[in-house]
Design a protein around this motif. Structure first.
Motif, PDB file in Angstrom:
ATOM      1  N   VAL A  29       0.995  -1.648   0.561  1.00 34.39           N
ATOM      2  CA  VAL A  29      -0.216   0.412   0.237  1.00 34.39           C
ATOM      3  C   VAL A  29       0.847   1.130  -0.186  1.00 34.39           C
ATOM      4  CG1 VAL A  29      -1.600   0.811   1.001  1.00 34.39           C
ATOM      5  CG2 VAL A  29      -1.354  -1.132   1.481  1.00 34.39           C
ATOM      6  N   ASN A  30       1.088   2.411  -1.147  1.00 35.00           N
ATOM      7  CA  ASN A  30       1.230   3.524  -0.677  1.00 35.00           C
ATOM      8  C   ASN A  30       0.820   4.418  -0.212  1.00 35.00           C
ATOM      9  OD1 ASN A  30      -0.477   3.563  -3.034  1.00 35.00           O
ATOM     10  ND2 ASN A  30      -0.235   5.834  -3.366  1.00 35.00           N
ATOM     11  N   VAL A  31       1.251   4.630   1.446  1.00 33.77           N
ATOM     12  CA  VAL A  31       0.535   5.860   2.354  1.00 33.77           C
ATOM     13  C   VAL A  31       0.464   6.558   2.453  1.00 33.77           C
ATOM     14  CG1 VAL A  31      -0.244   3.274   3.763  1.00 33.77           C
ATOM     15  CG2 VAL A  31       1.862   4.660   4.092  1.00 33.77           C
ATOM     16  N   ALA A  32       0.393   8.213   3.525  1.00 35.44           N
ATOM     17  CA  ALA A  32       0.124   9.040   3.682  1.00 35.44           C
ATOM     18  C   ALA A  32      -0.409   9.790   5.101  1.00 35.44           C
ATOM     19  CB  ALA A  32      -0.242   9.815   2.529  1.00 35.44           C
ATOM     20  N   SER A  33      -0.212  10.661   6.220  1.00 31.25           N
ATOM     21  CA  SER A  33      -0.176  10.325   6.580  1.00 31.25           C
ATOM     22  C   SER A  33      -1.567  12.108   7.122  1.00 31.25           C
ATOM     23  CB  SER A  33       0.650  11.026   7.690  1.00 31.25           C
ATOM     24  OG  SER A  33       1.732  10.134   7.302  1.00 31.25           O
ATOM     25  N   ALA A  34      -1.204  12.716   6.232  1.00 31.48           N
ATOM     26  CA  ALA A  34      -2.515  13.788   6.076  1.00 31.48           C
ATOM     27  C   ALA A  34      -3.697  13.902   4.584  1.00 31.48           C
ATOM     28  CB  ALA A  34      -1.192  15.310   5.788  1.00 31.48           C
ATOM     29  N   CYS A  35      -3.713  12.556   4.417  1.00 29.21           N
ATOM     30  CA  CYS A  35      -5.146  12.380   3.491  1.00 29.21           C
ATOM     31  C   CYS A  35      -6.446  11.467   3.805  1.00 29.21           C
ATOM     32  CB  CYS A  35      -4.322  11.074   2.531  1.00 29.21           C
ATOM     33  SG  CYS A  35      -5.366  10.794   1.383  1.00 29.21           S
ATOM     34  N   GLY A  60       3.986  -0.974   3.655  1.00 32.69           N
ATOM     35  CA  GLY A  60       3.316   0.665   3.421  1.00 32.69           C
ATOM     36  C   GLY A  60       4.575   0.824   3.239  1.00 32.69           C
ATOM     37  N   PHE A  61       4.219   2.026   2.536  1.00 31.74           N
ATOM     38  CA  PHE A  61       5.645   2.888   1.288  1.00 31.74           C
ATOM     39  C   PHE A  61       4.501   4.425   0.844  1.00 31.74           C
ATOM     40  CE2 PHE A  61       6.403  -1.380  -0.123  1.00 31.74           C
ATOM     41  CZ  PHE A  61       7.423  -0.933  -0.361  1.00 31.74           C
ATOM     42  N   PRO A  62       5.194   5.345   1.660  1.00 30.78           N
ATOM     43  CA  PRO A  62       4.664   6.330   2.144  1.00 30.78           C
ATOM     44  C   PRO A  62       5.127   7.179   0.471  1.00 30.78           C
ATOM     45  CG  PRO A  62       5.735   5.859   4.232  1.00 30.78           C
ATOM     46  CD  PRO A  62       6.457   4.681   3.255  1.00 30.78           C
ATOM     47  N   CYS A  63       4.232   7.831   0.082  1.00 34.72           N
ATOM     48  CA  CYS A  63       4.202   9.030  -0.848  1.00 34.72           C
ATOM     49  C   CYS A  63       3.478   9.763  -0.895  1.00 34.72           C
ATOM     50  CB  CYS A  63       4.189   7.901  -1.565  1.00 34.72           C
ATOM     51  SG  CYS A  63       4.100   8.302  -3.481  1.00 34.72           S
ATOM     52  N   ASN A  64       5.027  11.472  -1.179  1.00 34.34           N
ATOM     53  CA  ASN A  64       4.221  12.183  -1.643  1.00 34.34           C
ATOM     54  C   ASN A  64       3.735  13.327  -2.541  1.00 34.34           C
ATOM     55  OD1 ASN A  64       3.993  14.574   0.489  1.00 34.34           O
ATOM     56  ND2 ASN A  64       6.239  15.811  -0.379  1.00 34.34           N
ATOM     57  N   GLN A  65       3.520  12.327  -3.374  1.00 32.78           N
ATOM     58  CA  GLN A  65       3.478  12.443  -4.683  1.00 32.78           C
ATOM     59  C   GLN A  65       1.436  12.960  -5.152  1.00 32.78           C
ATOM     60  OE1 GLN A  65       5.036   9.096  -7.156  1.00 32.78           O
ATOM     61  NE2 GLN A  65       5.542  10.706  -8.323  1.00 32.78           N
ATOM     62  N   PHE A  66       1.255  12.764  -3.868  1.00 34.51           N
ATOM     63  CA  PHE A  66      -0.237  13.295  -3.821  1.00 34.51           C
ATOM     64  C   PHE A  66      -1.323  14.326  -2.661  1.00 34.51           C
ATOM     65  CE2 PHE A  66      -0.107   8.730  -5.594  1.00 34.51           C
ATOM     66  CZ  PHE A  66       0.471   8.432  -6.534  1.00 34.51           C
ATOM     67  N   GLY A  67      -0.798  15.513  -3.560  1.00 31.21           N
ATOM     68  CA  GLY A  67      -1.529  16.341  -2.520  1.00 31.21           C
ATOM     69  C   GLY A  67      -0.396  16.920  -1.574  1.00 31.21           C
ATOM     70  N   LYS A  68       1.003  16.151  -1.442  1.00 33.66           N
ATOM     71  CA  LYS A  68       2.029  16.530  -1.407  1.00 33.66           C
ATOM     72  C   LYS A  68       1.449  15.655   0.224  1.00 33.66           C
ATOM     73  CE  LYS A  68       4.143  19.753  -3.571  1.00 33.66           C
ATOM     74  NZ  LYS A  68       5.298  18.823  -4.540  1.00 33.66           N
ATOM     75  N   GLN A  69       0.662  15.076   0.741  1.00 36.14           N
ATOM     76  CA  GLN A  69       0.343  14.577   2.630  1.00 36.14           C
ATOM     77  C   GLN A  69       0.885  13.439   2.843  1.00 36.14           C
ATOM     78  OE1 GLN A  69      -3.637  13.296   0.615  1.00 36.14           O
ATOM     79  NE2 GLN A  69      -4.203  15.758   0.947  1.00 36.14           N
ATOM     80  N   GLU A  70       2.230  13.502   2.931  1.00 39.06           N
ATOM     81  CA  GLU A  70       3.239  12.647   3.344  1.00 39.06           C
ATOM     82  C   GLU A  70       4.829  13.923   3.296  1.00 39.06           C
ATOM     83  OE1 GLU A  70       3.920  10.808   5.666  1.00 39.06           O
ATOM     84  OE2 GLU A  70       2.700   9.337   4.843  1.00 39.06           O
ATOM     85  N   GLN A  71       4.903  14.701   3.685  1.00 34.84           N
ATOM     86  CA  GLN A  71       5.587  15.191   4.230  1.00 34.84           C
ATOM     87  C   GLN A  71       7.157  15.652   5.337  1.00 34.84           C
ATOM     88  OE1 GLN A  71       5.005  19.943   3.547  1.00 34.84           O
ATOM     89  NE2 GLN A  71       2.900  19.591   2.697  1.00 34.84           N
ATOM     90  N   GLY A  72       6.427  14.987   6.306  1.00 37.06           N
ATOM     91  CA  GLY A  72       7.385  14.193   6.920  1.00 37.06           C
ATOM     92  C   GLY A  72       8.471  13.344   6.535  1.00 37.06           C
ATOM     93  N   THR A  73       9.562  13.752   7.972  1.00 37.35           N
ATOM     94  CA  THR A  73      10.937  12.264   7.880  1.00 37.35           C
ATOM     95  C   THR A  73       9.983  11.046   7.883  1.00 37.35           C
ATOM     96  OG1 THR A  73      11.021  12.521   9.614  1.00 37.35           O
ATOM     97  CG2 THR A  73      12.386  14.162   8.251  1.00 37.35           C
ATOM     98  N   GLU A  74      11.006  10.122   7.586  1.00 33.84           N
ATOM     99  CA  GLU A  74      10.353   9.021   8.020  1.00 33.84           C
ATOM    100  C   GLU A  74      10.116   8.359   9.467  1.00 33.84           C
ATOM    101  OE1 GLU A  74      12.967   8.809   5.555  1.00 33.84           O
ATOM    102  OE2 GLU A  74      11.665   8.151   3.793  1.00 33.84           O
TER     103      GLU A  74
END
Length: 154
Positions: A29-35, A60-74
């Motif tokens: 799953v490509n995941v994001a923290s602010a979606c 889980g694979f964090p990705c920041n490509q969609f609405g910049k919804q994964e901007q944090g560090t690992e």
């Protein structure tokens, strides 16, 4: 080629050989923290709790490509996942899933199921025990809706 041919890097910057998951059913799953789909972490963890002992792995694979919804560090992503959603399944380092810098694993996953770009966060790929992609699900497909499918593969 199969899932087992890839060794991504986890969020702690350690190699994570997917060959170690051989014989298991894997949900990627490509995941994001602010979606808007971020609450799916709860359902993903529920699936993991229910089926891990029977051979399910979720990655889980964090990705920041969609609405910049994964901007944090690992480190921030890991803290968020564990404190907000009690996530215990593996989280990898942040990657790109589309474009010129597409992670090789995601190039493989997409090619295995019709190609085409990932549309948004929380798109899912279900991989069978043989390392071959079984199916691809868009973000709207909830983890709970995958329960019976996963159970049938275990």
């Amino acid at each position: 080629m199969s899932l087992y041919d890839f060794t991504p890097t986890d969020a702690k910057r350690q190699p994570f050989p997917l060959k170690n998951l051989a014989g298991k059913v894997v949900l990627v799953v490509n995941v994001a923290s602010a979606c808007g789909f971020t609450p799916q972490y709860t359902g993903l963890q529920a699936l993991y709790d229910k089926y891990q002992a029977r051979g399910l792995e979720i990655v889980g694979f964090p990705c920041n490509q969609f609405g910049k919804q994964e901007q944090g560090t690992e480190e921030e992503i890991l803290t968020f996942c564990s404190t907000k959603y009690s996530v215990t399944f593996p989280i990898m380092k942040k990657i790109e899933v589309n474009g010129a810098n597409t992670d090789p694993l995601y190039a493989f996953l997409k090619a295995a199921k019709g190609g085409g770009d990932i549309k948004w966060n929380f798109e899912k790929f279900l991989v069978g025990k043989d390392g071959k992609v079984v199916d691809r699900y868009n973000s709207r497909k909830t983890p709970a809706e995958l329960d019976s499918i996963i159970a049938s593969l275990l």
